[in-house]
Enzyme design. Structure first.
Site, short mmCIF file in Angstrom:
data_model
loop_
_atom_site.label_atom_id
_atom_site.label_comp_id
_atom_site.label_asym_id
_atom_site.label_seq_id
_atom_site.Cartn_x
_atom_site.Cartn_y
_atom_site.Cartn_z
N ASP A 33 -56.25 -49.46 -36.56
CA ASP A 33 -56.04 -50.23 -38.18
C ASP A 33 -56.17 -51.42 -38.06
O ASP A 33 -56.95 -52.11 -39.19
CB ASP A 33 -54.92 -49.43 -38.87
CG ASP A 33 -54.87 -47.95 -38.83
OD1 ASP A 33 -55.94 -47.55 -38.86
OD2 ASP A 33 -53.90 -47.25 -39.18
N ALA A 34 -55.39 -52.17 -37.29
CA ALA A 34 -55.73 -53.75 -37.33
C ALA A 34 -56.77 -54.08 -37.30
O ALA A 34 -56.97 -55.22 -37.73
CB ALA A 34 -54.65 -54.26 -36.35
N TYR A 36 -59.83 -52.70 -37.70
CA TYR A 36 -60.44 -52.32 -39.15
C TYR A 36 -60.14 -53.14 -40.18
O TYR A 36 -61.12 -53.71 -40.55
CB TYR A 36 -60.17 -50.66 -39.41
CG TYR A 36 -61.01 -50.28 -40.50
CD1 TYR A 36 -62.08 -49.60 -40.24
CD2 TYR A 36 -60.71 -50.58 -41.83
CE1 TYR A 36 -63.04 -49.24 -41.56
CE2 TYR A 36 -61.51 -50.14 -42.90
CZ TYR A 36 -62.52 -49.31 -42.53
OH TYR A 36 -63.44 -48.90 -43.53
N GLU A 115 -63.76 -17.88 -44.84
CA GLU A 115 -62.89 -18.82 -44.59
C GLU A 115 -62.07 -19.07 -46.17
O GLU A 115 -62.36 -18.20 -46.97
CB GLU A 115 -63.40 -20.31 -44.37
CG GLU A 115 -64.38 -20.71 -45.50
CD GLU A 115 -65.20 -22.11 -45.13
OE1 GLU A 115 -65.64 -22.41 -46.07
OE2 GLU A 115 -65.20 -22.38 -43.95
N LYS A 117 -60.67 -20.53 -49.40
CA LYS A 117 -61.45 -21.45 -50.28
C LYS A 117 -60.77 -22.47 -50.68
O LYS A 117 -59.64 -22.41 -50.90
CB LYS A 117 -61.89 -20.65 -51.54
CG LYS A 117 -62.55 -21.64 -52.58
CD LYS A 117 -62.96 -20.54 -53.76
CE LYS A 117 -63.78 -21.49 -54.68
NZ LYS A 117 -62.87 -22.65 -55.28
N GLU A 175 -66.53 -29.10 -52.22
CA GLU A 175 -65.42 -29.13 -53.21
C GLU A 175 -64.57 -30.54 -53.06
O GLU A 175 -64.36 -30.88 -51.76
CB GLU A 175 -64.48 -27.89 -52.83
CG GLU A 175 -65.03 -26.85 -53.39
CD GLU A 175 -65.09 -26.35 -54.88
OE1 GLU A 175 -64.03 -26.84 -55.57
OE2 GLU A 175 -65.84 -25.81 -55.27
#
Length: 247
Positions: A33-34, A36, A115, A117, A175
């Protein structure tokens, strides 16, 4: 100097997009993260100094600076209908029989994937030459609202497809939804603020997508599940069926 700056901006964009894809799509982070944040900050600074070089798919361009005045109604290139419903085995058989008549080569194989929904809000994402150019709600199936500014805030939706040779045109349908933990946190925040609580994640997701201020949408942390891609020649009926209850 401009050529070097543009090359660096393009490199930063590629690195950040690759990191986002690995994190949000593959659930396999490739960058701390650092690191990025440092690269993102560098890109922001370069874009501020060279606004004419800002790319449309830059990771910094997900959130707009000001709210839109209204959403525009647009016609779906290919109708976007809701899933057909099946409430018992008879409904399912009727749907299967239609497939047998209309697509005998496909349906006769008798292979299906099931699967749970994701109960959210349907979106149609249009990519041209790999670049996200439009995000539209289902609406009435024929026309929907262009909410591209809000769609761009959803981190799991790539601003550019991770393909070396993307098609000229493709529409990805799926979705937009709120995870249960995110939904619970939103309601906790609304309780502290004295606001009315959202009844369920589906309503919260739909209401979020209708916000005119994309900054609010970004704060809600919507997610996206792609379900299918659409070519210019759609199938004669929906290839998906929603099984309700204990079918």
């Amino acid at each position: 100097m401009t050529a070097d700056t543009k090359a660096r901006m393009m490199e930063l964009g590629r690195l950040l997009q690759a990191a986002s894809y690995a994190y949000y799509a593959l659930d396999n982070p490739i960058m701390e993260d650092a690191v990025y944040d440092q690269l993102y900050k560098e890109l922001v600074q370069l874009e501020q100094s060279h606004p004419d070089l800002v790319a449309a798919d830059s990771p910094t361009q997900r959130v707009g600076e000001k709210p839109v005045e209204r959403f525009t109604s647009v016609q779906h290139r290919i109708p976007l209908y809701s899933l057909e419903n099946a409430f018992d085995l008879s409904d399912m058989q009727t749907w299967d029989d239609r497939w047998q008549r209309l697509e005998p080569g496909l349906a006769s194989k008798g292979e299906y994937v099931t699967e749970l929904k994701i109960d959210g809000s349907a979106l149609a994402l249009t990519y041209q030459n790999g670049l996200l150019v439009k995000g539209v709600t289902r609406g009435d199936g024929t026309r929907g609202e262009d909410i591209t500014s809000n769609v761009r805030t959803i981190r799991s939706i790539p601003l550019r497809l991770n393909l070396e040779h993307p098609p000229d045109w493709v529409e990805v349908r799926g979705e937009a939804f709120l995870g249960l933990e995110v939904f619970a946190q939103i309601n906790r925040d609304r309780t502290e603020a004295g606001d009315a609580l959202f009844a369920n994640p589906r309503n919260a997701a739909a209401g979020t997508l209708r916000q005119l201020d994309s900054r609010i949408v970004a704060q809600r942390q919507l997610d996206f599940l792609p379900i299918r891609s659409i070519s210019p020649q759609p199938p004669p009926i929906s290839p998906c069926l929603k099984l309700n209850g204990r079918v």
